[in-house]
Design a protein around this motif. Structure first.
Motif, PDB file in Angstrom:
ATOM      1  N   ASP A 244      13.569 -10.880  30.524  1.00 23.84           N
ATOM      2  CA  ASP A 244      13.423 -12.187  31.139  1.00 23.84           C
ATOM      3  C   ASP A 244      12.430 -12.241  32.295  1.00 23.84           C
ATOM      4  O   ASP A 244      12.179 -13.326  32.826  1.00 23.84           O
ATOM      5  N   TYR A 245      11.867 -11.117  32.674  1.00 23.15           N
ATOM      6  CA  TYR A 245      10.942 -11.169  33.808  1.00 23.15           C
ATOM      7  C   TYR A 245       9.604 -10.501  33.524  1.00 23.15           C
ATOM      8  O   TYR A 245       8.565 -11.125  33.569  1.00 23.15           O
ATOM      9  N   TYR A 246       9.621  -9.219  33.216  1.00 19.28           N
ATOM     10  CA  TYR A 246       8.372  -8.480  33.084  1.00 19.28           C
ATOM     11  C   TYR A 246       7.717  -8.735  31.724  1.00 19.28           C
ATOM     12  O   TYR A 246       8.389  -8.996  30.721  1.00 19.28           O
ATOM     13  N   ALA A 247       6.409  -8.619  31.710  1.00 16.59           N
ATOM     14  CA  ALA A 247       5.670  -8.750  30.469  1.00 16.59           C
ATOM     15  C   ALA A 247       5.889  -7.517  29.602  1.00 16.59           C
ATOM     16  O   ALA A 247       6.044  -6.399  30.106  1.00 16.59           O
TER      17      ALA A 247
ATOM     18  N   CYS B 180       0.528  -9.168  24.156  1.00 18.14           N
ATOM     19  CA  CYS B 180       1.445  -9.152  25.296  1.00 18.14           C
ATOM     20  C   CYS B 180       2.211 -10.465  25.320  1.00 18.14           C
ATOM     21  O   CYS B 180       1.676 -11.506  24.897  1.00 18.14           O
ATOM     22  N   ILE B 181       3.450 -10.423  25.791  1.00 18.31           N
ATOM     23  CA  ILE B 181       4.216 -11.653  25.963  1.00 18.31           C
ATOM     24  C   ILE B 181       4.826 -11.646  27.348  1.00 18.31           C
ATOM     25  O   ILE B 181       5.404 -10.636  27.783  1.00 18.31           O
ATOM     26  N   GLY B 182       4.699 -12.756  28.047  1.00 18.45           N
ATOM     27  CA  GLY B 182       5.202 -12.853  29.400  1.00 18.45           C
ATOM     28  C   GLY B 182       6.713 -12.934  29.438  1.00 18.45           C
ATOM     29  O   GLY B 182       7.339 -13.534  28.570  1.00 18.45           O
ATOM     30  N   GLY B 183       7.282 -12.350  30.471  1.00 15.42           N
ATOM     31  CA  GLY B 183       8.726 -12.345  30.595  1.00 15.42           C
ATOM     32  C   GLY B 183       9.278 -13.660  31.107  1.00 15.42           C
ATOM     33  O   GLY B 183      10.259 -14.183  30.584  1.00 15.42           O
ATOM     34  N   ARG B 184       8.645 -14.236  32.128  1.00 13.05           N
ATOM     35  CA  ARG B 184       9.174 -15.448  32.746  1.00 13.05           C
ATOM     36  C   ARG B 184       8.731 -16.711  32.024  1.00 13.05           C
ATOM     37  O   ARG B 184       9.473 -17.685  31.957  1.00 13.05           O
TER      38      ARG B 184
ATOM     39  N   ALA C 220       6.648  -1.874  28.900  1.00 12.24           N
ATOM     40  CA  ALA C 220       6.849  -2.951  29.865  1.00 12.24           C
ATOM     41  C   ALA C 220       5.842  -2.853  31.000  1.00 12.24           C
ATOM     42  O   ALA C 220       5.576  -1.770  31.516  1.00 12.24           O
ATOM     43  N   ASN C 221       5.293  -4.005  31.378  1.00 14.32           N
ATOM     44  CA  ASN C 221       4.383  -4.071  32.518  1.00 14.32           C
ATOM     45  C   ASN C 221       5.179  -4.447  33.750  1.00 14.32           C
ATOM     46  O   ASN C 221       5.578  -5.599  33.913  1.00 14.32           O
ATOM     47  N   LEU C 222       5.417  -3.460  34.613  1.00 12.08           N
ATOM     48  CA  LEU C 222       6.233  -3.696  35.790  1.00 12.08           C
ATOM     49  C   LEU C 222       5.454  -4.340  36.928  1.00 12.08           C
ATOM     50  O   LEU C 222       5.992  -4.558  38.016  1.00 12.08           O
TER      51      LEU C 222
ATOM     52  N   SER D  25       3.430 -12.378  33.513  1.00 14.90           N
ATOM     53  CA  SER D  25       2.736 -13.268  32.585  1.00 14.90           C
ATOM     54  C   SER D  25       1.645 -12.514  31.842  1.00 14.90           C
ATOM     55  O   SER D  25       1.169 -11.475  32.301  1.00 14.90           O
ATOM     56  N   CYS D  26       1.255 -13.073  30.704  1.00 14.36           N
ATOM     57  CA  CYS D  26       0.181 -12.484  29.899  1.00 14.36           C
ATOM     58  C   CYS D  26      -0.839 -13.562  29.602  1.00 14.36           C
ATOM     59  O   CYS D  26      -0.652 -14.371  28.694  1.00 14.36           O
TER      60      CYS D  26
END
Length: 129
Positions: free
Chosen positions: A30-33, A50-54, A98-100, A104-105
């Motif tokens: 739900d947060y990180y990409a 890539c898909i954004g978490g938020r 995961a992109n910490l 967003s992507c």
């Protein structure tokens, strides 16, 4: 313990389709990409999508635009990569991570591999001509 596990790879003929899955345990989507990368023999690891978490934003590298679709099911802690019209040059081991540093992507900069953590073991995709 955080773990990402990829699956869904296989051998497919040119023009075929596959759906890759990336199941995340111990980690919320739900947060990180979340990104998909691939690495072919003798080549550097390449960012694919890539898909954004938020916000659910998405990014695709030019070579897969219009053919690949990234999506997620947060209830299943899973990110998917639907691949269609596959080409022999898509042959590679596909990884998710995961992109910490980003949620967003929206640009190519979101596919910097050094920003990603919790790499899975990868799943092999082989496209025959």
């Amino acid at each position: 313990q955080v773990q990402f596990v990829e699956s869904g790879g296989g051998l497919v003929q040119s023009g075929g389709s596959l759906r890759l899955s990336c199941v995340a345990s111990g980690f919320t989507l739900d947060y990180y990409a979340i990104g998909w990368f691939r690495q072919a023999p003798g080549k550097e690891r390449e960012g694919v999508s890539c898909i954004g978490g938020r916000d659910g934003s998405t990014y695709y590298t030019d070579s897969v635009k219009g053919r690949f679709t990234i999506s997620r099911d947060t209830s299943k802690s899973t990110v998917y990569l639907q691949m269609s019209s596959l080409k022999p040059e898509d042959t590679a081991v596909y990884y998710c991570a995961a992109n910490l540093m980003r949620s967003s992507c929206t640009a190519e900069t979101t596919m910097r591999a050094y920003e990603y953590s919790y790499w899975g073991q990868g799943t092999q995709v082989t496209v025959s001509s």
